[in-house]
Design an enzyme around this catalytic site. Structure first.
Site, PDB file in Angstrom:
ATOM      1  N   ASN A 148      42.397  30.037  43.891  1.00 44.59           N
ATOM      2  CA  ASN A 148      43.125  30.127  42.621  1.00 44.59           C
ATOM      3  C   ASN A 148      42.100  29.994  41.510  1.00 44.59           C
ATOM      4  OD1 ASN A 148      46.141  30.150  43.290  1.00 44.59           O
ATOM      5  ND2 ASN A 148      45.286  28.544  44.619  1.00 44.59           N
ATOM      6  N   GLU A 149      41.646  31.152  41.063  1.00 43.14           N
ATOM      7  CA  GLU A 149      40.576  31.214  40.083  1.00 43.14           C
ATOM      8  C   GLU A 149      41.137  30.927  38.688  1.00 43.14           C
ATOM      9  OE1 GLU A 149      37.866  31.167  41.377  1.00 43.14           O
ATOM     10  OE2 GLU A 149      37.359  32.831  42.699  1.00 43.14           O
ATOM     11  N   PRO A 150      40.244  30.663  37.691  1.00 46.10           N
ATOM     12  CA  PRO A 150      40.721  30.448  36.329  1.00 46.10           C
ATOM     13  C   PRO A 150      41.718  31.549  35.932  1.00 46.10           C
ATOM     14  CG  PRO A 150      38.393  29.993  36.456  1.00 46.10           C
ATOM     15  CD  PRO A 150      38.782  30.532  37.807  1.00 46.10           C
ATOM     16  N   SER A 152      44.889  31.278  37.079  1.00 43.73           N
ATOM     17  CA  SER A 152      45.998  31.108  38.035  1.00 43.73           C
ATOM     18  C   SER A 152      47.022  30.141  37.447  1.00 43.73           C
ATOM     19  CB  SER A 152      45.475  30.521  39.356  1.00 43.73           C
ATOM     20  OG  SER A 152      44.550  31.392  39.942  1.00 43.73           O
ATOM     21  N   THR A 167      32.454  32.331  41.745  1.00 49.83           N
ATOM     22  CA  THR A 167      32.782  32.124  43.161  1.00 49.83           C
ATOM     23  C   THR A 167      31.945  33.057  44.032  1.00 49.83           C
ATOM     24  OG1 THR A 167      35.019  31.502  42.556  1.00 49.83           O
ATOM     25  CG2 THR A 167      34.703  32.234  44.826  1.00 49.83           C
TER      26      THR A 167
END
Ligand code: F6R
Length: 250
Positions: A148-150, A152, A167
């Protein structure tokens, strides 16, 4: 959140493995299954070694354990040595008595046209077995949990996502260069993770100190998805001294 600081990551990993072992033994003794949410990456490796020791030396059984992994690269062949499927078998599953049918890891080779339905079914399956009893997490340098990347959101569910540049940089060494790191992944959502009854998030080393400080005490925001953990009633944060070094805990 309950914050536990240890001198080093070995002691922190033992704490996490002991907690999992205790819940597992209690549920095994009344023949109830235990549902674990599992992470990959460098952070949980020692936890898995400790669990293997408990299995080998203390007879802790995984026969009634059901596991759901947080994520998998996409596209990714399970047989690929960089797959999280491979990681989990190497670091845990091949060394304990878990039943292969009780292991769930997002399928990195699901056809693109089927991926939405597949992700829905992943969340449904978690619900069908009664939800996750204990979820373990690491944290990305950008504040991601799972992938869940920035950006999300709190209500996000299991889905196909694009990986953040940070990432992919962090994974470059494992893939022999950033150009070989997949650009996408399937990840459990924030909502999926927060449904777990108990969450243990670990971080080791100086590299994680700044993001840990921001995620534990900063504003709750989708730009740092781990901040959403502040909204969960049962989170234990497990840190080594270096990862805790920027916290002001007086
Ligand atoms: C892995 C995962 C990621 C990692 C995070 C930290 O399944 O979901 O969120 O926990 O990227 O990675 P390490 O532990 O390698 O620092």
């Amino acid at each position: 959140m309950n914050i536990n600081i240890f001198e080093n990551s070995d002691l922190g990993s033992q704490f996490v493995a002991n907690r999992i072992g205790k819940v597992l033994a209690a549920r095994n003794s009344v023949s109830r299954p235990t549902v674990l949410g599992l992470a990959t990456g460098s952070t949980p490796i020692e936890v898995y070694s400790e669990l293997i020791k408990k299995h080998r030396d203390e007879g802790l059984s995984f026969e009634n354990v059901v596991t759901f992994n947080l994520d998998e690269y996409y596209p990714m062949e399970p047989s690929d040595i960089q797959s999280y499927y491979h990681f989990m078998h190497q670091h845990l599953f091949d060394s304990v008595d878990i039943q292969p049918d009780n292991v769930f890891i997002p399928n990195g080779k699901i056809h693109e046209h089927k991926v939405i339905k597949y992700c829905e079914q992943y969340d449904d399956k978690i619900a069908q077995v009664g939800g996750i009893d204990i979820q373990i997490l690491g944290i990305g340098a950008n504040g991601h949990i799972g992938f869940n990347e920035p950006g999300s959101e709190l209500n996000s569910v299991t889905r196909l996502v694009e990986l953040d540049e940070q990432t992919r940089k962090d994974a470059a060494a494992t893939f022999n260069g950033i150009e070989n790191v997949p650009t996408s992944a399937i990840t459990m959502g924030i909502n999926t993770i927060l449904k777990a009854k108990e969450i243990l998030i670990m971080a080791w080393g100086k590299r994680k100190a700044e993001i840990i400080k921001q995620c534990l005490f900063g504003e709750v925001t989708s730009t740092k998805p781990a901040t959403f953990l502040q909204t969960h009633p049962n989170v234990s944060v497990v840190l080594d001294a270096e990862a805790a070094s920027l916290l002001d805990l007086d």
